[in-house]
Motif scaffolding. Structure first.
Motif, mmCIF file in Angstrom:
data_model
loop_
_atom_site.group_PDB
_atom_site.id
_atom_site.type_symbol
_atom_site.label_atom_id
_atom_site.label_comp_id
_atom_site.label_asym_id
_atom_site.label_seq_id
_atom_site.Cartn_x
_atom_site.Cartn_y
_atom_site.Cartn_z
ATOM 1 N N GLY A 1 0.922 -1.181 0.164
ATOM 2 C CA GLY A 1 0.008 0.158 -0.128
ATOM 3 C C GLY A 1 0.809 1.247 -0.072
ATOM 4 O O GLY A 1 2.128 1.031 0.250
ATOM 5 N N GLY A 2 0.326 2.423 -0.311
ATOM 6 C CA GLY A 2 1.019 3.724 0.053
ATOM 7 C C GLY A 2 1.643 3.927 -1.575
ATOM 8 O O GLY A 2 1.125 3.504 -2.608
ATOM 9 N N LYS A 3 2.841 4.527 -1.549
ATOM 10 C CA LYS A 3 3.615 4.863 -2.582
ATOM 11 C C LYS A 3 3.767 3.710 -3.700
ATOM 12 O O LYS A 3 3.731 3.603 -4.885
ATOM 13 C CB LYS A 3 4.725 5.758 -2.442
ATOM 14 C CG LYS A 3 4.770 7.043 -2.636
ATOM 15 C CD LYS A 3 6.245 7.728 -2.436
ATOM 16 C CE LYS A 3 6.194 9.257 -2.202
ATOM 17 N NZ LYS A 3 7.337 9.777 -2.015
ATOM 18 N N LEU A 4 4.110 2.526 -2.962
ATOM 19 C CA LEU A 4 4.659 1.178 -3.629
ATOM 20 C C LEU A 4 3.318 0.708 -4.432
ATOM 21 O O LEU A 4 3.657 0.280 -5.641
ATOM 22 C CB LEU A 4 4.869 0.075 -2.421
ATOM 23 C CG LEU A 4 6.168 0.352 -1.771
ATOM 24 C CD1 LEU A 4 6.352 -0.570 -0.703
ATOM 25 C CD2 LEU A 4 7.311 0.360 -2.799
ATOM 26 N N ALA A 5 2.062 0.827 -3.919
ATOM 27 C CA ALA A 5 1.008 0.385 -4.481
ATOM 28 C C ALA A 5 0.831 1.322 -5.892
ATOM 29 O O ALA A 5 0.301 0.616 -6.867
ATOM 30 C CB ALA A 5 -0.231 0.604 -3.896
ATOM 31 N N GLN A 6 1.315 2.546 -6.013
ATOM 32 C CA GLN A 6 0.888 3.457 -7.215
ATOM 33 C C GLN A 6 2.107 3.073 -8.057
ATOM 34 O O GLN A 6 1.979 3.488 -9.371
ATOM 35 C CB GLN A 6 1.416 4.913 -6.549
ATOM 36 C CG GLN A 6 0.347 5.414 -5.734
ATOM 37 C CD GLN A 6 0.336 6.641 -4.882
ATOM 38 O OE1 GLN A 6 1.629 7.356 -5.520
ATOM 39 N NE2 GLN A 6 -0.462 6.998 -4.107
ATOM 40 N N LEU A 7 3.119 2.124 -7.962
ATOM 41 C CA LEU A 7 4.193 1.696 -8.900
ATOM 42 C C LEU A 7 3.483 0.925 -10.074
ATOM 43 O O LEU A 7 4.011 0.571 -11.204
ATOM 44 C CB LEU A 7 5.251 1.206 -8.307
ATOM 45 C CG LEU A 7 6.177 1.897 -7.526
ATOM 46 C CD1 LEU A 7 7.138 1.202 -6.835
ATOM 47 C CD2 LEU A 7 6.756 3.069 -8.199
#
Length: 169
Positions: A114-120
């Motif tokens: 979740g967070g920035k990682l999920a946006q990758l």
């Protein structure tokens, strides 16, 4: 995201089981691990630094063991928080089967971020998670079996200490 795999390790199930319980072995096996402390009963605290695509983060988290059926199977569950980068959590069901010449280690892993990682995007994250799982079990195999014949000497010295420790004790 889910994945599975297996490895043949040239050691008996009891040796593989003992390795999975040892914090120093876990530190050697988890890519990017800076610190691993604890025990199988209370769980392990870990600090791991990883780069996923353009995002580099240090995760602090906890790994717990459950459904332990020595020396046949166990479940590992972990969760780490990486500040602004987000979080990662997952679980692995690990099975150890005696085979000729050693142990077959099979695993099924489920991971979430979740967070920035999920946006990758799932392609980057799924590829990274698969690489991490493969690298963990590959490192475990090397720690237990010792260095491969063609491995540079300085790498060989780091690995195989479990085998040396067992043969002394």
């Amino acid at each position: 995201m889910q994945m599975s795999g297996e490895r043949e390790i040239a050691a008996d199930r009891e040796t593989v089981w003992a390795a999975l319980m040892e914090p120093e072995v876990l530190k050697e096996c988890v890519p990017g691990a800076q610190e691993v402390t604890g025990n199988p009963q209370d769980g392990y605290e870990a600090t791991v630094t990883q780069k996923v695509g353009p995002v580099k983060a240090t995760f602090k988290g906890m790994v717990t063991f459950s459904e332990m059926n020595q020396p046949e199977s166990l479940r590992l569950e972990g969760e780490g928080k990486g500040g602004a980068a987000g979080f990662a959590k997952g679980a692995a069901d690990v099975r150890l089967e005696a085979v000729e010449g050693g142990t077959r280690l099979s695993y099924d892993v489920e991971a979430k971020v979740g967070g920035k990682l999920a946006q990758l995007g799932s392609r980057i994250v799924d590829g990274f998670a698969k690489k991490m799982a493969d690298q963990f079990f590959s490192n475990l195999e090397e720690v237990i079996e010792g260095p491969k014949e063609d491995e540079p000497e300085e790498q060989a010295e780091k690995k195989g200490w479990l085998k040396r420790m067992i043969s002394k004790g």
